[in-house]
Design a protein around this motif. Structure first.
Motif, PDB file in Angstrom:
ATOM      1  N   LEU A 165      29.147  39.562   8.806  1.00 61.28           N
ATOM      2  CA  LEU A 165      28.332  40.425   9.650  1.00 61.28           C
ATOM      3  C   LEU A 165      28.920  41.822   9.777  1.00 61.28           C
ATOM      4  N   GLY A 166      30.226  41.926   9.723  1.00 63.09           N
ATOM      5  CA  GLY A 166      30.888  43.221   9.886  1.00 63.09           C
ATOM      6  C   GLY A 166      31.285  43.475  11.325  1.00 63.09           C
ATOM      7  N   GLU A 167      31.389  44.767  11.674  1.00 65.98           N
ATOM      8  CA  GLU A 167      31.803  45.177  13.026  1.00 65.98           C
ATOM      9  C   GLU A 167      30.691  44.952  14.041  1.00 65.98           C
ATOM     10  N   VAL A 168      31.058  44.393  15.168  1.00 70.83           N
ATOM     11  CA  VAL A 168      30.131  44.160  16.269  1.00 70.83           C
ATOM     12  C   VAL A 168      30.705  44.830  17.510  1.00 70.83           C
ATOM     13  N   ASP A 169      29.918  45.704  18.123  1.00 64.61           N
ATOM     14  CA  ASP A 169      30.303  46.351  19.385  1.00 64.61           C
ATOM     15  C   ASP A 169      29.505  45.711  20.510  1.00 64.61           C
ATOM     16  N   VAL A 170      30.201  45.373  21.601  1.00 60.78           N
ATOM     17  CA  VAL A 170      29.553  44.737  22.744  1.00 60.78           C
ATOM     18  C   VAL A 170      29.937  45.485  24.015  1.00 60.78           C
ATOM     19  N   ARG A 171      28.941  45.732  24.873  1.00 61.71           N
ATOM     20  CA  ARG A 171      29.152  46.362  26.185  1.00 61.71           C
ATOM     21  C   ARG A 171      28.408  45.543  27.236  1.00 61.71           C
ATOM     22  N   GLY A 172      29.053  45.333  28.365  1.00 56.54           N
ATOM     23  CA  GLY A 172      28.418  44.593  29.444  1.00 56.54           C
ATOM     24  C   GLY A 172      28.659  45.263  30.781  1.00 56.54           C
ATOM     25  N   ARG A 173      27.719  45.085  31.702  1.00 53.89           N
ATOM     26  CA  ARG A 173      27.875  45.630  33.047  1.00 53.89           C
ATOM     27  C   ARG A 173      27.208  44.688  34.047  1.00 53.89           C
ATOM     28  N   ALA A 174      27.638  44.796  35.291  1.00 54.19           N
ATOM     29  CA  ALA A 174      27.063  43.970  36.358  1.00 54.19           C
ATOM     30  C   ALA A 174      26.833  44.836  37.591  1.00 54.19           C
ATOM     31  N   ARG A 175      25.672  44.645  38.226  1.00 49.72           N
ATOM     32  CA  ARG A 175      25.290  45.375  39.432  1.00 49.72           C
ATOM     33  C   ARG A 175      24.575  44.419  40.363  1.00 49.72           C
ATOM     34  N   GLY A 176      24.417  44.829  41.606  1.00 48.12           N
ATOM     35  CA  GLY A 176      23.673  43.957  42.503  1.00 48.12           C
ATOM     36  C   GLY A 176      23.585  44.448  43.924  1.00 48.12           C
ATOM     37  N   ALA A 177      23.152  43.541  44.788  1.00 50.56           N
ATOM     38  CA  ALA A 177      23.003  43.793  46.216  1.00 50.56           C
ATOM     39  C   ALA A 177      23.464  42.554  46.964  1.00 50.56           C
ATOM     40  N   SER A 178      23.992  42.760  48.167  1.00 47.43           N
ATOM     41  CA  SER A 178      24.470  41.612  48.937  1.00 47.43           C
ATOM     42  C   SER A 178      24.082  41.734  50.406  1.00 47.43           C
ATOM     43  N   LEU A 179      24.044  40.602  51.070  1.00 44.21           N
ATOM     44  CA  LEU A 179      23.828  40.503  52.507  1.00 44.21           C
ATOM     45  C   LEU A 179      24.847  39.495  53.026  1.00 44.21           C
ATOM     46  N   VAL A 180      25.731  39.964  53.923  1.00 44.93           N
ATOM     47  CA  VAL A 180      26.814  39.103  54.393  1.00 44.93           C
ATOM     48  C   VAL A 180      26.948  39.167  55.908  1.00 44.93           C
ATOM     49  N   GLY A 181      27.426  38.083  56.466  1.00 38.08           N
ATOM     50  CA  GLY A 181      27.843  38.068  57.857  1.00 38.08           C
ATOM     51  C   GLY A 181      29.277  38.559  57.922  1.00 38.08           C
ATOM     52  N   VAL A 182      29.639  39.228  59.006  1.00 35.93           N
ATOM     53  CA  VAL A 182      30.985  39.773  59.168  1.00 35.93           C
ATOM     54  C   VAL A 182      31.613  39.172  60.419  1.00 35.93           C
ATOM     55  N   ALA A 183      32.821  38.636  60.266  1.00 35.19           N
ATOM     56  CA  ALA A 183      33.617  38.167  61.397  1.00 35.19           C
ATOM     57  C   ALA A 183      34.842  39.071  61.479  1.00 35.19           C
ATOM     58  N   ALA A 184      35.075  39.698  62.640  1.00 32.10           N
ATOM     59  CA  ALA A 184      36.143  40.683  62.767  1.00 32.10           C
ATOM     60  C   ALA A 184      37.127  40.287  63.864  1.00 32.10           C
ATOM     61  N   LEU A 185      38.380  40.690  63.664  1.00 32.82           N
ATOM     62  CA  LEU A 185      39.437  40.493  64.652  1.00 32.82           C
ATOM     63  C   LEU A 185      40.084  41.850  64.901  1.00 32.82           C
ATOM     64  N   PRO A 186      39.653  42.568  65.976  1.00 32.70           N
ATOM     65  CA  PRO A 186      40.246  43.870  66.284  1.00 32.70           C
ATOM     66  C   PRO A 186      41.713  43.710  66.680  1.00 32.70           C
ATOM     67  N   LEU A 187      42.561  44.596  66.132  1.00 32.70           N
ATOM     68  CA  LEU A 187      43.995  44.566  66.419  1.00 32.70           C
ATOM     69  C   LEU A 187      44.491  45.996  66.643  1.00 32.70           C
ATOM     70  N   GLY A 188      44.410  46.486  67.852  1.00 32.06           N
ATOM     71  CA  GLY A 188      44.889  47.846  68.135  1.00 32.06           C
ATOM     72  C   GLY A 188      44.105  48.884  67.353  1.00 32.06           C
ATOM     73  N   ARG A 189      44.802  49.629  66.452  1.00 31.50           N
ATOM     74  CA  ARG A 189      44.170  50.683  65.662  1.00 31.50           C
ATOM     75  C   ARG A 189      43.505  50.154  64.404  1.00 31.50           C
ATOM     76  N   GLY A 190      43.516  48.863  64.179  1.00 35.08           N
ATOM     77  CA  GLY A 190      42.933  48.314  62.960  1.00 35.08           C
ATOM     78  C   GLY A 190      42.126  47.060  63.236  1.00 35.08           C
TER      79      GLY A 190
END
Length: 163
Positions: A91-116
């Motif tokens: 077949l000879g030389e083969v060039d392949v390129r791939g990419r991934a994209r998307g969207a997400s929806l998540v729940g967030v659980a947070a633990l406040p600690l002073g300045r962070g």
């Protein structure tokens, strides 16, 4: 090609609405941002003459915290691009390129600690992957979409008291 079904998407939206409805009636604290990081595409590059499986990933996100500990976040993301070149017998030389994209929806659980804050996220991401191939016999493209579970851990640091 795999794609999320309408019942799956409706179930996801129903779960998000249920979670949002279960939160206390209090003014939400909105936030938005951009995150940059290294995307490392774990691909088998055995036999490749050249391969670049690392790129910069980017995420644009916005969300709201309904309590100091619970919130909901939506995001658009790109995991960059991976590429490679191989010589195939007959077949000879083969060039392949791939990419991934998307969207997400998540729940967030947070633990406040002073300045962070330490936080954990869990939810669903719709991911679209595209692979382009160039061969001496012609070009080809394959695209696949899927609904995937997603989870993460992170930390924030407040650089100023208010901004």
């Amino acid at each position: 090609m795999t794609s999320p079904t309408t019942p799956t998407l409706l179930a996801t939206l129903a779960l998000a609405a249920t979670l949002a409805g279960a939160l206390p009636a209090r003014a939400a604290e909105p936030y938005a941002g951009i995150a940059l990081g290294r995307a490392d595409h774990r691909l088998d590059t055995t036999g490749a003459r050249a391969a670049d499986t690392r790129d910069t990933g980017v995420k644009l996100f916005a969300g709201a915290m309904w309590t100091p500990h619970l919130g909901l976040e939506a995001a658009l993301f790109s995991l960059g691009e991976a590429s490679g070149r191989a010589a195939l017998d007959g077949l000879g030389e083969v060039d392949v390129r791939g990419r991934a994209r998307g969207a997400s929806l998540v729940g967030v659980a947070a633990l406040p600690l002073g300045r962070g804050t330490l936080f954990a996220t869990a939810g669903l991401a719709w991911v679209r992957s595209t692979v382009d191939a160039r061969t001496p016999l012609g070009d080809g493209r394959s695209t696949e979409s899927s609904l995937q579970p997603t989870a993460g851990l992170g930390a924030t640091l407040d650089l100023t008291p208010q901004w």
